[in-house]
Design a protein around this motif. Structure first.
Motif, short mmCIF file in Angstrom:
data_model
loop_
_atom_site.label_atom_id
_atom_site.label_comp_id
_atom_site.label_asym_id
_atom_site.label_seq_id
_atom_site.Cartn_x
_atom_site.Cartn_y
_atom_site.Cartn_z
N LEU A 68 32.60 -29.34 -4.15
CA LEU A 68 31.69 -29.36 -5.13
C LEU A 68 31.20 -30.71 -5.70
O LEU A 68 31.73 -31.41 -6.36
N PRO A 69 30.18 -31.08 -4.89
CA PRO A 69 29.84 -32.44 -4.96
C PRO A 69 29.25 -32.99 -6.53
O PRO A 69 29.78 -34.03 -7.02
N THR A 70 28.69 -31.92 -7.03
CA THR A 70 28.28 -32.35 -8.53
C THR A 70 29.47 -32.68 -9.59
O THR A 70 29.55 -33.50 -10.26
N ILE A 71 30.32 -31.72 -9.42
CA ILE A 71 31.68 -31.73 -10.21
C ILE A 71 32.62 -32.87 -9.86
O ILE A 71 33.09 -33.66 -10.63
N MET A 121 32.80 -40.20 -12.40
CA MET A 121 32.31 -40.94 -13.47
C MET A 121 33.14 -41.13 -14.61
O MET A 121 33.11 -41.86 -15.38
N ILE A 122 33.65 -39.82 -14.90
CA ILE A 122 34.54 -39.72 -16.16
C ILE A 122 35.83 -40.81 -15.98
O ILE A 122 36.05 -41.54 -16.94
N VAL A 142 27.97 -34.25 -20.40
CA VAL A 142 29.42 -33.89 -19.94
C VAL A 142 30.00 -34.99 -19.67
O VAL A 142 31.31 -34.99 -20.11
N PRO A 188 22.17 -29.90 -11.55
CA PRO A 188 21.62 -30.75 -12.51
C PRO A 188 21.30 -32.36 -12.15
O PRO A 188 21.75 -32.80 -11.18
N LEU A 247 36.66 -30.40 -17.70
CA LEU A 247 36.92 -31.64 -16.90
C LEU A 247 37.69 -32.46 -17.70
O LEU A 247 38.50 -33.29 -17.16
N TYR A 265 27.52 -23.94 -12.16
CA TYR A 265 27.25 -25.17 -12.77
C TYR A 265 26.65 -26.08 -11.51
O TYR A 265 25.43 -26.72 -11.63
N GLU A 266 27.37 -26.02 -10.50
CA GLU A 266 26.90 -26.67 -9.14
C GLU A 266 25.36 -26.22 -8.73
O GLU A 266 24.91 -26.88 -8.20
N LEU A 283 23.64 -34.62 -16.50
CA LEU A 283 25.15 -34.78 -16.27
C LEU A 283 25.86 -35.62 -17.30
O LEU A 283 26.98 -35.11 -17.66
N MET A 299 32.04 -26.85 -19.32
CA MET A 299 32.38 -28.06 -18.40
C MET A 299 33.07 -29.29 -19.29
O MET A 299 34.05 -29.91 -18.54
N SER A 350 30.88 -36.00 -11.22
CA SER A 350 31.32 -35.90 -12.62
C SER A 350 32.37 -36.76 -12.96
O SER A 350 32.90 -37.50 -13.81
N LEU A 351 33.44 -36.17 -12.22
CA LEU A 351 35.06 -36.37 -12.40
C LEU A 351 35.14 -38.02 -12.17
O LEU A 351 35.73 -38.73 -12.90
N PHE A 402 32.36 -23.28 -12.27
CA PHE A 402 32.08 -24.15 -11.56
C PHE A 402 31.09 -24.22 -10.74
O PHE A 402 30.09 -24.80 -10.51
N ILE A 403 31.12 -22.84 -10.02
CA ILE A 403 30.00 -22.51 -9.05
C ILE A 403 28.61 -22.38 -9.62
O ILE A 403 27.70 -23.07 -9.11
#
Lengths: 312, 223
Positions: free
Chosen positions: A132-135, A141-142, B59, B51, B104, B46-47, B56, B100, A138-139, B43-44
């Motif tokens: 899940l590259p985008t997530i 970066m958070i 979020v 974006p 997260l 969103y992926e 991004l 999200m 994001s993680l 999640f999927i």
């Protein structure tokens, strides 16, 4: 051989899922207690006995709660011990069920403690980042923004306080003050992050050959480890669910699985133990190897002292 | 996303109900994995939207604020600003960003506090709170301040009940209504303190933050 920590994170992750499933799949006391014993050993090995005793202290009220909920509100079971209040019999059966349930919950919590010290944040990010590259991004970066935000928040607070001087605030003014501070913080972090986003875009962010930070490479040893683990796990499930795992709590405690095939029962118990003892075996092998090296080193030293080996 | 999201939530609830009615021994296992699986469609999708970095950021920033807040207030149990921040995000940036942010923040804050069997439940609960906040504000229900506070209060109580569900369904058997009610009642003081804290956090920030987020949305042309 390495210890479980040094394998690819996916190996520890899979191992963790296996043992978690093993400890949740049944309420057979033998299974639950075996899982509990190995979980306790592993937690003590990873975190030390003091930490474990501290966890025990936390867990105790929860155990009482689960036993109470299981025995007070139902009157199942034949062997009545005593009556709590008006007509709610506490039986050996529902007490045992509550105890075993509570211990199962404790086992799960202990496995999660192992999980937390086996898998570090960057390994979790590496596992997620690939799929899940985008997530994953994001993680990451958070995690980066949290200390930034806290630091900036302190700065904003200091500045806002400096502007007040000696002035004392009343209740309503305090709320306003807090609101203003949080607003400043929000707009700073938003604009800051959007600048980061723009610079990411300028550096070609959605590039196809972008990779995630990951220190581990998946190699043959990892694959072998996964294969062994899955074989053991699936074998265990098949043997156990051919009947030996069945345990009836009500109307009286009865391990109905005992009457089925003994060979399958023994195989399933052995495979469960093998799965649970897996990381300990790895660590033991490591330890022995390390001891061997140490011994060689010592004899070498002794020989140098005795003058058998002479350095020029 | 919305369709899949609803499907995931409904199937999770139906797994819970079926396991409870049939008195399955492995309820704890099944509903735990059902909760993990219920997060995946969100999640999927969103992926799959892929974006841009700018989109991004809301979020990321809101989650970072939520987690930072949870760390700052860690000394006070059940006094966490996460719910309030997730609600505001859902209202300002829509239901997907709301979900999200909630999910997260749950995941990242547990990197600090330690993962546990509660992680998927927290992710899902905060996610759904943000998701529903987005939908409600789209339908212009969350306009008046009192409706926002009421939603915050109810959502926090719902969060607590949702978190207790796994322990109760998985480890108390056989269930009857007395069992269920008294188990939930034991959690009520914690839930009330959480709900009060949410309202306390919403009180000073909801107006200014919403204004500001809308301005930032306009200024930077965020989705």
């Amino acid at each position: 051989m390495q210890s479980l920590k040094d394998y690819h994170p996916i190996v520890s992750f899979l191992y963790f899922i296996c043992v978690l499933t093993c400890s949740m799949i049944t309420r057979n006391p033998i299974w639950v207690l075996l899982c509990l014993i190995f979980a306790v050993i592993y937690v003590i090995q990873l975190k030390g006995i003091k930490y474990f005793l501290f966890q025990l202290l936390y867990f105790f009220p929860m155990l009482i709660f689960i036993i109470f909920m299981n025995s007070y509100f139902n009157s199942l079971g034949l062997t009545v011990l005593f009556y709590l209040g008006k007509g709610s019999p506490v039986t050996v059966e529902n007490l045992t069920y509550g105890l075993i349930s509570g211990l199962a919950l404790f086992t799960i919590l202990l496995w999660f403690i192992c999980f937390n010290s086996l898998l570090t944040a960057d390994e979790i990010l590496a596992i997620m980042g690939k799929r899940l590259p985008t997530i994953g991004l994001s993680l990451a970066m958070i995690i980066k923004f949290i200390p930034d935000t806290i630091k900036q928040g302190r700065e904003v607070l200091l500045n806002q306080k400096a502007m007040l001087g000696e002035q004392k605030l009343t209740g309503q003014q305090k709320v306003k003050f807090a609101a203003r501070m949080l607003t400043v913080l929000l707009s700073w972090s938003m604009e800051n992050s959007l600048e980061t986003a723009d610079s990411m875009l300028a550096k070609g962010y959605p590039a196809k050959n972008r990779i995630n930070y990951s220190r581990e490479h998946f190699n043959l040893g990892d694959a072998g480890m996964i294969l062994t683990m899955l074989l053991l796990f699936i074998g265990h499930l098949m043997c156990a669910f051919s009947g030996s795992i069945k345990f009836a709590y009500y109307p009286f405690l009865n391990w109905t699985g005992l009457t089925t095939n003994r060979v399958l029962l023994i195989i399933s118990l052995i495979s469960l133990c093998l799965i649970l003892i897996f990381p300990l075996i790895l660590d033991m092998i490591n330890w022995f190897k390390w001891q061997k090296i140490l011994k060689q080193e010592q004899t070498m030293q002794q020989q140098i002292i005795d003058g058998i080996i002479v350095y020029e | 996303m919305r369709k899949w999201g609803w499907l995931a939530i409904i199937s999770l609830i139906s797994v819970m109900v079926i396991c409870t009615i049939l008195r399955i021994e492995q309820t704890a296992l099944f509903i735990f994995f059902a909760a993990v699986i219920a997060i995946i469609p969100f999640f999927i999708s969103y992926e799959q939207k892929k974006p841009k970095p700018r989109d991004l950021m809301p979020v990321v920033v809101m989650s970072a604020l939520a987690v930072a807040g949870r760390i700052l207030f860690a000394a006070l149990p059940n006094f966490k600003p996460v719910t309030a921040i997730v609600i505001i995000t859902g209202m300002a940036f829509g239901s997907e960003s709301g979900f999200m942010t909630g999910a997260l923040s749950g995941l990242v804050s547990n990197l600090f506090f330690g993962q546990g069997p509660w992680t998927p439940w927290q992710m899902l609960a905060w996610g759904i709170i943000g998701f529903v906040a987005g939908i409600l504000s789209e339908k212009n229900i969350l306009v008046k301040p009192w409706s926002i506070f009421l939603y915050g209060f109810l959502a926090s109580i719902g969060f607590g009940l949702f978190m207790d569900t796994w322990t109760i369904l998985g480890f108390v058997q056989p269930l009857n209504y007395k069992n269920i009610i008294s188990s939930y009642l034991l959690g009520v003081p914690f839930n009330i303190s959480h709900a009060v804290s949410t309202v306390v956090f919403l009180l000073p920030i909801y107006k200014t933050w919403l204004c500001q987020l809308n301005r930032i949305k306009l200024k930077f042309n965020l989705k």
